[in-house]
Each structure stands twice: as structure tokens, then as C-alpha cells.
Design a protein around this motif. Structure first.
Motif, PDB file in Angstrom:
ATOM      1  N   MET A   1       0.830  -1.208   0.000  1.00 47.82           N
ATOM      2  CA  MET A   1       0.000   0.000   0.000  1.00 47.82           C
ATOM      3  C   MET A   1       0.868   1.263   0.000  1.00 47.82           C
ATOM      4  SD  MET A   1      -3.106   1.155   0.020  1.00 47.82           S
ATOM      5  CE  MET A   1      -4.107   2.534   0.511  1.00 47.82           C
ATOM      6  N   ALA A   2       1.887   1.257   0.885  1.00 48.88           N
ATOM      7  CA  ALA A   2       2.776   2.415   0.969  1.00 48.88           C
ATOM      8  C   ALA A   2       3.519   2.616  -0.337  1.00 48.88           C
ATOM      9  CB  ALA A   2       3.757   2.240   2.126  1.00 48.88           C
ATOM     10  N   ASN A   3       3.956   1.485  -0.938  1.00 49.90           N
ATOM     11  CA  ASN A   3       4.671   1.579  -2.209  1.00 49.90           C
ATOM     12  C   ASN A   3       3.776   2.142  -3.305  1.00 49.90           C
ATOM     13  OD1 ASN A   3       7.029   0.584  -1.152  1.00 49.90           O
ATOM     14  ND2 ASN A   3       6.637  -1.542  -1.758  1.00 49.90           N
ATOM     15  N   THR A   4       2.517   1.736  -3.296  1.00 48.23           N
ATOM     16  CA  THR A   4       1.567   2.223  -4.301  1.00 48.23           C
ATOM     17  C   THR A   4       1.366   3.729  -4.176  1.00 48.23           C
ATOM     18  OG1 THR A   4       0.407   0.100  -4.309  1.00 48.23           O
ATOM     19  CG2 THR A   4      -0.762   2.007  -5.202  1.00 48.23           C
ATOM     20  N   MET A   5       1.224   4.206  -2.943  1.00 43.90           N
ATOM     21  CA  MET A   5       1.042   5.642  -2.720  1.00 43.90           C
ATOM     22  C   MET A   5       2.277   6.423  -3.155  1.00 43.90           C
ATOM     23  SD  MET A   5      -0.955   5.763   0.943  1.00 43.90           S
ATOM     24  CE  MET A   5      -0.954   7.549   0.937  1.00 43.90           C
ATOM     25  N   ALA A   6       3.457   5.870  -2.866  1.00 44.53           N
ATOM     26  CA  ALA A   6       4.700   6.537  -3.258  1.00 44.53           C
ATOM     27  C   ALA A   6       4.816   6.603  -4.773  1.00 44.53           C
ATOM     28  CB  ALA A   6       5.893   5.799  -2.660  1.00 44.53           C
ATOM     29  N   GLU A   7       4.426   5.519  -5.435  1.00 45.70           N
ATOM     30  CA  GLU A   7       4.480   5.487  -6.900  1.00 45.70           C
ATOM     31  C   GLU A   7       3.516   6.509  -7.497  1.00 45.70           C
ATOM     32  OE1 GLU A   7       3.653   1.483  -7.957  1.00 45.70           O
ATOM     33  OE2 GLU A   7       5.604   0.716  -7.284  1.00 45.70           O
ATOM     34  N   GLU A   8       2.335   6.640  -6.889  1.00 44.55           N
ATOM     35  CA  GLU A   8       1.355   7.609  -7.379  1.00 44.55           C
ATOM     36  C   GLU A   8       1.869   9.036  -7.206  1.00 44.55           C
ATOM     37  OE1 GLU A   8      -2.248   6.814  -5.317  1.00 44.55           O
ATOM     38  OE2 GLU A   8      -2.785   5.083  -6.564  1.00 44.55           O
ATOM     39  N   LYS A   9       2.528   9.300  -6.066  1.00 46.73           N
ATOM     40  CA  LYS A   9       3.083  10.633  -5.836  1.00 46.73           C
ATOM     41  C   LYS A   9       4.199  10.939  -6.834  1.00 46.73           C
ATOM     42  CE  LYS A   9       1.988  11.403  -0.970  1.00 46.73           C
ATOM     43  NZ  LYS A   9       2.537  11.702   0.378  1.00 46.73           N
ATOM     44  N   ASP A  10       5.034   9.928  -7.115  1.00 47.90           N
ATOM     45  CA  ASP A  10       6.097  10.120  -8.097  1.00 47.90           C
ATOM     46  C   ASP A  10       5.511  10.373  -9.485  1.00 47.90           C
ATOM     47  OD1 ASP A  10       8.132   9.881  -6.285  1.00 47.90           O
ATOM     48  OD2 ASP A  10       8.502   7.751  -6.665  1.00 47.90           O
ATOM     49  N   MET A  11       4.426   9.674  -9.801  1.00 49.20           N
ATOM     50  CA  MET A  11       3.775   9.867 -11.095  1.00 49.20           C
ATOM     51  C   MET A  11       3.187  11.275 -11.190  1.00 49.20           C
ATOM     52  SD  MET A  11       3.189   8.384 -13.985  1.00 49.20           S
ATOM     53  CE  MET A  11       3.355   6.623 -13.640  1.00 49.20           C
ATOM     54  N   ASP A  12       2.562  11.734 -10.108  1.00 52.18           N
ATOM     55  CA  ASP A  12       2.011  13.093 -10.081  1.00 52.18           C
ATOM     56  C   ASP A  12       3.122  14.129 -10.247  1.00 52.18           C
ATOM     57  OD1 ASP A  12      -0.567  12.197  -9.745  1.00 52.18           O
ATOM     58  OD2 ASP A  12      -0.577  12.461  -7.567  1.00 52.18           O
ATOM     59  N   TYR A  13       4.237  13.895  -9.559  1.00 53.13           N
ATOM     60  CA  TYR A  13       5.372  14.811  -9.652  1.00 53.13           C
ATOM     61  C   TYR A  13       5.888  14.874 -11.090  1.00 53.13           C
ATOM     62  CZ  TYR A  13      10.158  16.522  -9.235  1.00 53.13           C
ATOM     63  OH  TYR A  13      11.322  17.216  -9.410  1.00 53.13           O
ATOM     64  N   SER A  14       6.035  13.720 -11.708  1.00 50.58           N
ATOM     65  CA  SER A  14       6.523  13.672 -13.089  1.00 50.58           C
ATOM     66  C   SER A  14       5.564  14.387 -14.033  1.00 50.58           C
ATOM     67  CB  SER A  14       6.703  12.217 -13.533  1.00 50.58           C
ATOM     68  OG  SER A  14       7.676  11.564 -12.746  1.00 50.58           O
ATOM     69  N   ARG A  15       4.273  14.188 -13.811  1.00 49.18           N
ATOM     70  CA  ARG A  15       3.265  14.837 -14.655  1.00 49.18           C
ATOM     71  C   ARG A  15       3.345  16.359 -14.524  1.00 49.18           C
ATOM     72  NH1 ARG A  15      -2.352  15.675 -13.558  1.00 49.18           N
ATOM     73  NH2 ARG A  15      -2.065  14.534 -11.610  1.00 49.18           N
ATOM     74  N   ALA A  16       3.495  16.843 -13.294  1.00 48.88           N
ATOM     75  CA  ALA A  16       3.597  18.287 -13.070  1.00 48.88           C
ATOM     76  C   ALA A  16       4.888  18.841 -13.664  1.00 48.88           C
ATOM     77  CB  ALA A  16       3.529  18.591 -11.575  1.00 48.88           C
ATOM     78  N   LEU A  17       5.973  18.093 -13.521  1.00 48.21           N
ATOM     79  CA  LEU A  17       7.260  18.543 -14.050  1.00 48.21           C
ATOM     80  C   LEU A  17       7.215  18.653 -15.570  1.00 48.21           C
ATOM     81  CD1 LEU A  17      10.217  19.258 -13.506  1.00 48.21           C
ATOM     82  CD2 LEU A  17      10.751  16.813 -13.623  1.00 48.21           C
ATOM     83  N   ILE A  18       6.649  17.655 -16.221  1.00 45.07           N
ATOM     84  CA  ILE A  18       6.539  17.686 -17.680  1.00 45.07           C
ATOM     85  C   ILE A  18       5.663  18.854 -18.120  1.00 45.07           C
ATOM     86  CG2 ILE A  18       5.577  16.462 -19.674  1.00 45.07           C
ATOM     87  CD1 ILE A  18       6.446  13.847 -18.248  1.00 45.07           C
ATOM     88  N   THR A  19       4.577  19.088 -17.388  1.00 45.45           N
ATOM     89  CA  THR A  19       3.657  20.178 -17.738  1.00 45.45           C
ATOM     90  C   THR A  19       4.347  21.530 -17.670  1.00 45.45           C
ATOM     91  OG1 THR A  19       1.767  18.909 -16.906  1.00 45.45           O
ATOM     92  CG2 THR A  19       1.459  21.280 -17.178  1.00 45.45           C
ATOM     93  N   ILE A  20       5.100  21.769 -16.604  1.00 45.23           N
ATOM     94  CA  ILE A  20       5.721  23.092 -16.456  1.00 45.23           C
ATOM     95  C   ILE A  20       6.904  23.261 -17.405  1.00 45.23           C
ATOM     96  CG2 ILE A  20       7.412  22.603 -14.623  1.00 45.23           C
ATOM     97  CD1 ILE A  20       6.419  25.266 -13.331  1.00 45.23           C
ATOM     98  N   LEU A  21       7.543  22.164 -17.786  1.00 48.94           N
ATOM     99  CA  LEU A  21       8.618  22.262 -18.772  1.00 48.94           C
ATOM    100  C   LEU A  21       8.073  22.620 -20.154  1.00 48.94           C
ATOM    101  CD1 LEU A  21      10.904  19.249 -17.778  1.00 48.94           C
ATOM    102  CD2 LEU A  21      11.457  21.682 -17.580  1.00 48.94           C
ATOM    103  N   LYS A  22       6.785  22.360 -20.366  1.00 47.10           N
ATOM    104  CA  LYS A  22       6.164  22.653 -21.659  1.00 47.10           C
ATOM    105  C   LYS A  22       5.579  24.057 -21.729  1.00 47.10           C
ATOM    106  CE  LYS A  22       3.630  19.359 -23.479  1.00 47.10           C
ATOM    107  NZ  LYS A  22       2.608  18.283 -23.589  1.00 47.10           N
ATOM    108  N   GLY A  23       5.391  24.718 -20.565  1.00 44.07           N
ATOM    109  CA  GLY A  23       4.821  26.058 -20.614  1.00 44.07           C
ATOM    110  C   GLY A  23       4.344  26.533 -19.254  1.00 44.07           C
ATOM    111  N   VAL A  24       3.593  27.624 -19.270  1.00 48.54           N
ATOM    112  CA  VAL A  24       3.115  28.256 -18.040  1.00 48.54           C
ATOM    113  C   VAL A  24       2.008  27.415 -17.407  1.00 48.54           C
ATOM    114  CG1 VAL A  24       1.987  30.305 -17.079  1.00 48.54           C
ATOM    115  CG2 VAL A  24       3.707  30.553 -18.886  1.00 48.54           C
ATOM    116  N   VAL A  25       2.062  27.274 -16.086  1.00 47.41           N
ATOM    117  CA  VAL A  25       0.999  26.608 -15.326  1.00 47.41           C
ATOM    118  C   VAL A  25       0.166  27.680 -14.636  1.00 47.41           C
ATOM    119  CG1 VAL A  25       0.478  25.112 -13.358  1.00 47.41           C
ATOM    120  CG2 VAL A  25       2.273  24.462 -14.980  1.00 47.41           C
ATOM    121  N   ASP A  26      -1.133  27.629 -14.860  1.00 46.72           N
ATOM    122  CA  ASP A  26      -2.067  28.614 -14.319  1.00 46.72           C
ATOM    123  C   ASP A  26      -2.874  27.974 -13.188  1.00 46.72           C
ATOM    124  OD1 ASP A  26      -4.316  30.301 -13.866  1.00 46.72           O
ATOM    125  OD2 ASP A  26      -4.146  31.114 -15.879  1.00 46.72           O
TER     126      ASP A  26
END
Length: 205
Positions: free
Chosen positions: A1-26
Motif C-alpha cells: 500500500m505504501a509503495n503504491t502511494m509513493a508510486e502515485e506521488k512520483d507519477m504526479d510529480y513527473s506529470r507536473a514537471l513535464i507540464t511546467i517544462l512545456k509552458g506556463v501553469v495557471d
């Protein structure tokens, strides 16, 4: 369970990082991405610094973006965007209008109609310019400004646009100085049916 939550947080982080590298986040239109950036801001700042970028977050205005750290002798990851003559004029007029509005309206937002914007651009175009052609060109530049995050359409109001705070970060004193160095070319174009200023000398971000 803990590993799953950590993986989801890492996925969210990666998604946000890719988004901001592509342009402005509003914050208003991308609240989920905004919250992830805020929750991981130190980590994200450290990561982008390793590749020669700076993370800029404006909590008051509600936007975030990355920009090139020009002090680093590294290849450019964030490309410069060359601005057309008309778009340069539009951005300067929007920034000027926002400054004038601030002086008398405090915390209110600045909303301009299509006709308001046309009036501000008119002096910079030859008097003989075809009205329909001029309308189409103004509309094209407005759409580009919306795409870049400097304007946003006002819900429920036709042809009305909010001037966003983001423009302050890009249309800076240095940028305006470069614009002023080209101002005579722009005024010459507006006062007569002269050749439009060369794209080779266009302003950029």
C-alpha cells in the motif's frame, strides 16, 4: 500500500514537471498541477537547476513557469519565441494598460473588449489599412496572447479579455527598452504605408 502511494506521488510529480517544462501553469485552470508544484517546489527547483533552468512561482498571481538561467553556459532548453510586429505592439499596449489600471483600481482585474484593443493598436498601423484585414490581424494577435497566457477570455462576455498578471514577468523594463529602440520603425509604419519592420529584428522572449 505504501509503495503504491509513493508510486502515485512520483507519477504526479513527473506529470507536473513535464507540464511546467512545456509552458506556463495557471492556478485557476490547472489547480491539480499547481498544487503538486507547490507541494514539491524545493525538489522541483533543485531538479530544474541541474539542467540550467530556474523555477518561477508567483503565489499572488497564481502562475508558475521555468526559464533559462542565462548565467549557465549550457545549451538552451527553453526556446526563444520570436514575436511578430503586431504581437509586440499588442503586448506593450496591454502592459501599459495594466500599469495605468493599477494606479487607479487597486485589486480589480483589467478587462478589455476587442474594440478597446483595436483602439490601442490603431496608431501603429497605416491609416489606409483595410478595416476587415485589420480586424482579422488584431484577432490573430489576441488569440496568440491568449495562448501565451497574457490574456484570458471572460466567461459570459463576448469579445472581452482579462489582462493577466503574467505579462508583468515577460514585458519587463529591459524588454520595453528593447522595444523603445525599435519604436521609431513602428511609428513610421503606422504613419504611412511603409514596409512592416523586419522580422529579423523582431523582439522575442
Amino acid at each position: 500500500m505504501a509503495n503504491t502511494m509513493a508510486e502515485e506521488k512520483d507519477m504526479d510529480y513527473s506529470r507536473a514537471l513535464i507540464t511546467i517544462l512545456k509552458g506556463v501553469v495557471d492556478k485557476r485552470t490547472q489547480p491539480d498541477i499547481w498544487n503538486i508544484i507547490k507541494d514539491n517546489q524545493p525538489r522541483m527547483e533543485e531538479y530544474v537547476a541541474q539542467i540550467g533552468l530556474l523555477l518561477y512561482v508567483d503565489d499572488n498571481a497564481g502562475y508558475a513557469y521555468v526559464k533559462q538561467n542565462d548565467d549557465e553556459n549550457l545549451p538552451r532548453l527553453v526556446p526563444r519565441h520570436q514575436l511578430s510586429y503586431g504581437l509586440s505592439i499588442l503586448l506593450v499596449q496591454l502592459r501599459k494598460s495594466l500599469g495605468d489600471f493599477d494606479a487607479s483600481n487597486g485589486d480589480s482585474i483589467l478587462v478589455l473588449s476587442f474594440e478597446d484593443i483595436k483602439l490601442r493598436l490603431k496608431p501603429f498601423y497605416p491609416a489606409a489599412t483595410n478595416e476587415t484585414k485589420f480586424d482579422n490581424e488584431v484577432n490573430r494577435h489576441i488569440k496568440k496572447a491568449v495562448e501565451m497566457g497574457f490574456l484570458s477570455e471572460v466567461y459570459g462576455q463576448a469579445d472581452a479579455y482579462e489582462v493577466r498578471e503574467l505579462i508583468r514577468s515577460f514585458v519587463t523594463a529591459d524588454w520595453l527598452q528593447r522595444f523603445n529602440e525599435r519604436l521609431q520603425d513602428y511609428l513610421d509604419f503606422g504613419s504611412r504605408n511603409a514596409e512592416e519592420p523586419s522580422e529579423e529584428n523582431a523582439l522575442d522572449f
